[in-house]
Scaffold this active site. Structure first.
Site, PDB file in Angstrom:
ATOM      1  N   GLY A   1     -23.237  22.153 -40.110  1.00 51.24           N
ATOM      2  CA  GLY A   1     -23.299  21.513 -41.122  1.00 51.24           C
ATOM      3  C   GLY A   1     -23.361  22.484 -42.385  1.00 51.24           C
TER       4      GLY A   1
ATOM      5  N   GLY B   1     -25.468  17.166 -37.475  1.00 53.22           N
ATOM      6  CA  GLY B   1     -26.138  16.317 -37.042  1.00 53.22           C
ATOM      7  C   GLY B   1     -26.113  15.897 -35.620  1.00 53.22           C
TER       8      GLY B   1
END
Length: 398
Positions: free
Chosen positions: A355, A379
């Protein structure tokens, strides 16, 4: 689960192999069509090259962004196909649809060793549908393009989408090298981390990280909290946070976590507070307990960097997910840079949890090889550490 090596051992020359990749790359906001970080494309290259060199006819599929189940030029994968071809050293064929005439004709015309990229999977509503029948119908069409399936999109394995969950039920299925590596690394930091174990969490919201905090807190020696989420913790300690990001409904939860942690949760002692969320806003460094009412915190301060670096320096295992501040704006990048550089110096094993953290490493020009592992799935890595069953992994294992 069976792996890419198993598939290569069976022989794939002349066979069509559908590879689910995660090519959800960011683009330059000031220059449409220019990829600002091709890390996810490069991450899947070893799998594609191995299949190509073995003579497979490789069909790559991926999503990009969040289109509404219909074609949208803003989210076309055409620029990704161009960059993929550059990295492969030979142009990649690009299909202008997912399972329509362009895809079926291009797949049928592939020669041994050629690579085809399908258009954005999310241009078809069946990819993300919650209706099993609609999702399954799209999966039938995708599966019809190939004879084997390889999932090398770790960043998508936490999604119950057609290309991730339903297609592997329709074809002989294998895990790509990237997926295998990610699972091995995350199992290491969740099941048998070498102590001392330090986790660094940042990002915007406590609510986004609550489950992983609860899962990891019993296992860690220190949990360092920065980013926008730190202000809800500071508020739980009774400090005023000015106009900083705050989740009012999470204050009592943060107070409970601080009580449970018995000193193992470490918060910033100073912050960079600005008059506005802008690179040219007036900003000063203040104590974390003295944020002015008319300012908002956009980065951890230099004393906090020293505090965090000291905790990181003694660690044998570090997991980091989430920037310490708004690193995209130069005046508020020092906290993220300082923490990242401290992680690169540990005498142990470090994991960057994908991320924004992975993006920060590349944006700030920090040597990627100095980390033990940089995940491609923010995630997915968090949900794995939370102990959740990830649909894509379950589909490969079933």
């Amino acid at each position: 689960m069976k792996t890419l090596d198993d598939l290569l051992g069976e022989g794939v020359s002349g066979r069509r192999v559908l590879v689910r990749a995660d090519l959800n790359v960011p683009f330059d906001k000031n220059e449409p069509g220019r990829i600002s970080d091709d890390g996810r494309i490069r991450a899947v290259l070893p799998t594609l090259i191995a299949l190509r060199d073995a003579g497979a006819r490789v069909i790559v599929c991926s999503h990009l962004g969040r289109p509404k189940g219909a074609p949208d030029p803003k989210y076309t994968l055409a620029p990704v196909a161009t960059r993929l071809g550059e990295l492969l050293g030979v142009p990649a064929v690009f299909a202008s649809d997912t399972v329509g005439p362009s895809a079926t004709e291009s797949a049928a015309a592939l020669a041994d060793g050629q690579v085809l990229l399908l258009e954005n999977l999310r241009f078809n509503p069946g990819e993300t549908s919650k209706d099993d029948a609609e999702r399954g119908a799209f999966a039938d069409e995708l599966a019809a393009l190939a004879e084997y399936y390889v999932d090398d999109a770790f960043g998508a394995v936490h999604r119950k989408h057609a290309s991730v969950y339903d297609v592997p039920a329709r074809l002989p299925r294998y895990a790509g090298g990237l997926v295998i590596k990610e699972v091995e690394v995350l199992r290491r930091v969740s099941e048998s981390p070498e102590q001392p174990y330090v986790v660094v969490l940042g990002g915007s919201k406590v609510s986004d990280k609550l489950a992983v905090i609860q899962a990891l807190l019993p296992k860690v020696d220190k949990l360092l909290v920065g980013g926008g989420m730190c202000f809800t913790f500071l508020k739980a300690q009774g400090h005023e946070v000015g106009k900083s990001l705050l989740e009012e409904d999470m204050i009592s939860t943060c107070a409970d976590l601080l009580a449970q942690a018995d000193g193992r949760i470490v918060l910033p002692v100073d912050v960079v507070a600005a008059t506005a969320f802008a690179a040219d806003a007036d900003h000063v460094t203040v104590a974390a307990s003295q944020i002015p009412a008319d300012r908002l915190g956009l980065d951890i301060g230099p004393e906090s960097v020293v505090l965090f670096a000291d905790a990181i320096g003694s660690a044998k295992t570090v997991f980091w997910n989430g920037p310490m501040g708004v690193f995209e704006l130069a005046p508020f990048a020092a906290g993220t840079r300082g923490v990242a550089e401290a992680i690169t110096k540990i005498d142990g094993f470090s994991v960057v949890g994908g991320g924004d953290s992975a993006a920060a490493v590349r944006t700030l020009g920090i040597d990627e090889s100095a980390f033990g592992h940089i995940s491609t799935g923010g995630g997915a890595s968090l949900e794995y550490l939370e102990g959740k069953t990830l649909p894509g992994l379950a589909a490969l294992e079933s």
